[in-house]
Design a protein around this motif. Structure first.
Motif, PDB file in Angstrom:
ATOM      1  N   PRO A  49       0.872 -22.921  55.634  1.00  0.00           N
ATOM      2  CA  PRO A  49       2.013 -22.167  55.083  1.00  0.00           C
ATOM      3  C   PRO A  49       3.019 -21.847  56.184  1.00  0.00           C
ATOM      4  O   PRO A  49       2.699 -21.870  57.379  1.00  0.00           O
ATOM      5  N   SER A  53       7.929 -21.266  52.748  1.00  0.00           N
ATOM      6  CA  SER A  53       7.040 -21.497  51.601  1.00  0.00           C
ATOM      7  C   SER A  53       6.365 -20.201  51.141  1.00  0.00           C
ATOM      8  O   SER A  53       6.158 -19.989  49.940  1.00  0.00           O
ATOM      9  N   GLN A  80       6.029 -27.320  55.215  1.00  0.00           N
ATOM     10  CA  GLN A  80       5.209 -26.137  54.945  1.00  0.00           C
ATOM     11  C   GLN A  80       4.679 -26.197  53.512  1.00  0.00           C
ATOM     12  O   GLN A  80       5.357 -26.714  52.621  1.00  0.00           O
ATOM     13  N   ARG A  81       3.499 -25.649  53.286  1.00  0.00           N
ATOM     14  CA  ARG A  81       3.005 -25.507  51.916  1.00  0.00           C
ATOM     15  C   ARG A  81       2.225 -24.212  51.788  1.00  0.00           C
ATOM     16  O   ARG A  81       1.469 -23.812  52.685  1.00  0.00           O
ATOM     17  N   THR A  82       2.437 -23.562  50.657  1.00  0.00           N
ATOM     18  CA  THR A  82       1.704 -22.340  50.322  1.00  0.00           C
ATOM     19  C   THR A  82       1.088 -22.513  48.941  1.00  0.00           C
ATOM     20  O   THR A  82       1.781 -22.912  47.995  1.00  0.00           O
ATOM     21  N   THR A 107      17.773 -25.458  49.655  1.00  0.00           N
ATOM     22  CA  THR A 107      17.547 -24.233  50.420  1.00  0.00           C
ATOM     23  C   THR A 107      18.850 -23.542  50.842  1.00  0.00           C
ATOM     24  O   THR A 107      18.849 -22.358  51.160  1.00  0.00           O
ATOM     25  N   ALA A 148       3.974 -24.026  46.497  1.00  0.00           N
ATOM     26  CA  ALA A 148       5.362 -23.956  46.963  1.00  0.00           C
ATOM     27  C   ALA A 148       5.419 -24.680  48.298  1.00  0.00           C
ATOM     28  O   ALA A 148       4.622 -24.404  49.199  1.00  0.00           O
ATOM     29  N   ALA A 149       6.336 -25.633  48.419  1.00  0.00           N
ATOM     30  CA  ALA A 149       6.458 -26.407  49.647  1.00  0.00           C
ATOM     31  C   ALA A 149       7.897 -26.389  50.129  1.00  0.00           C
ATOM     32  O   ALA A 149       8.832 -26.342  49.324  1.00  0.00           O
ATOM     33  N   ALA A 150       8.076 -26.406  51.441  1.00  0.00           N
ATOM     34  CA  ALA A 150       9.408 -26.464  52.046  1.00  0.00           C
ATOM     35  C   ALA A 150       9.486 -27.724  52.897  1.00  0.00           C
ATOM     36  O   ALA A 150       8.643 -27.938  53.773  1.00  0.00           O
ATOM     37  N   VAL A 162      13.159 -26.864  48.753  1.00  0.00           N
ATOM     38  CA  VAL A 162      11.953 -26.164  48.325  1.00  0.00           C
ATOM     39  C   VAL A 162      11.471 -26.822  47.038  1.00  0.00           C
ATOM     40  O   VAL A 162      12.264 -27.091  46.125  1.00  0.00           O
TER      41      VAL A 162
END
Length: 317
Positions: A49, A53, A80-82, A107, A148-150, A162
């Motif tokens: 993360p 994200s 990034q990933r959450t 974004t 959720a990924a950025a 995003v």
């Protein structure tokens, strides 16, 4: 700015060049996004993360196009990933073909870029380990998970984005349809425990015309003109019954964009339902004609068993 898929068609088509095209037509390369880094354990590749994200707030139910809100104009230096909500399905593992859906947002402005995969036949199932980005983003999570990924900006391409990603399901790698009665005069087919076929040619002359027999009838959508399918195949020549090519032997199902195979192969796919297994006998006029192709002699009658695992309609491409 456009929607950026997580992966291109990421099936390994070692010998799709053999199936693609015929005399006087082009032979497109199969799409493949395999990378040296996309091997090994799925969990070891999952990215961590990040501030962007972690900050994403989502409105909407899993499996439907949803809305993401986040602080605008944040810098996204790395992927990034959450995990927003963890599913209760099976955990994605090596060899799984996964269907996912995405909603993408800019974004800088927060505006929706687009949605993809929430309707049937919009995204083909993807082999997670065949694409590094796919493995990094949806690897090592259970089915039913929302992420959720950025994504950082691409040099000379799209800006940072995003994504809301819903990990929907896995796809079988062999036909699952209902068995159909065999057709007299056609080759006989036996299946191994994993679904890999073998073909026995009858002791008769090859038919002069194209012959198609449905061995298993699936319950999915029908293959339309210009679709790209995910499929398994096993091919032999009528003359000697020996296999000249097989996705089973090559280790993965294949896709060729627009189903640009020899004409008889394309006709065998047309209108068939996903989940079906089709047996087709292709005369030279619907195959390679009077030109030899690798180990296939000129004027060969070809026999294929084809498992139709998924299809992607033209409008979604």
């Amino acid at each position: 700015m456009r929607l950026r898929p997580l992966a291109l068609l990421s099936t390994l088509a070692v010998s799709a060049m053999l199936l693609a095209g015929c005399a006087g037509s082009s032979s497109p390369n199969p799409s493949s996004s395999s990378t040296p880094g996309a091997s090994g354990d799925v969990c070891s590749q999952a990215v961590k993360p990040g501030a962007v994200s972690d900050s994403v707030k989502i409105t909407g139910d899993f499996g439907t196009p949803s809305t993401a809100t986040f602080e605008l104009k944040q810098k996204v230096k790395d992927l990034q990933r959450t995990v927003v909500s963890k599913g209760d399905g099976a955990t994605i593992k090596k060899g799984d073909y996964v269907t996912y859906a995405i909603s993408a947002f800019d974004t800088e402005t927060g505006k929706r870029i687009g949605d993809l995969g929430y309707k049937a036949d919009e995204i083909l199932p993807q082999n997670v380990l065949a694409n590094q980005t796919l493995a990094q983003v949806i690897g090592c999570v259970p089915l039913g998970t929302r992420i959720a990924a950025a994504f950082p900006a691409q040099q000379g391409g799209t800006g940072s984005q995003v994504y809301i990603i819903d990990v929907l399901k896995t796809s079988p790698t062999a036909a699952w349809g209902k068995d159909q009665a065999p057709v007299d005069g056609m080759p006989t087919v036996k299946l191994a425990s994993d679904g890999e076929p073998s073909i026995t040619i009858p002791k008769t002359d090859a038919p002069a015309d194209l012959k198609i027999s449905v061995l298993k009838e699936g319950d999915g959508g029908a293959v339309a003109d210009g679709d790209t399918t995910l499929l398994q195949y096993y091919g032999v020549t009528w003359a000697d019954g020996k296999s000249f090519d097989s996705s089973w032997k090559n280790g993965e199902p294949i896709t060729v964009p627009g189903n640009a195979y020899v004409p008889g192969f394309v006709k065998a796919l047309a209108g068939q339902k996903v989940g079906s297994q089709v047996l087709v006998v292709i005369p030279p006029s619907e195959g390679y004609g009077d030109k030899a192709q690798g180990s296939i002699p000129a004027n060969s009658t070809l026999v294929f068993v084809i498992d139709i695992l998924a299809t992607q309609h033209v409008a979604a491409g």
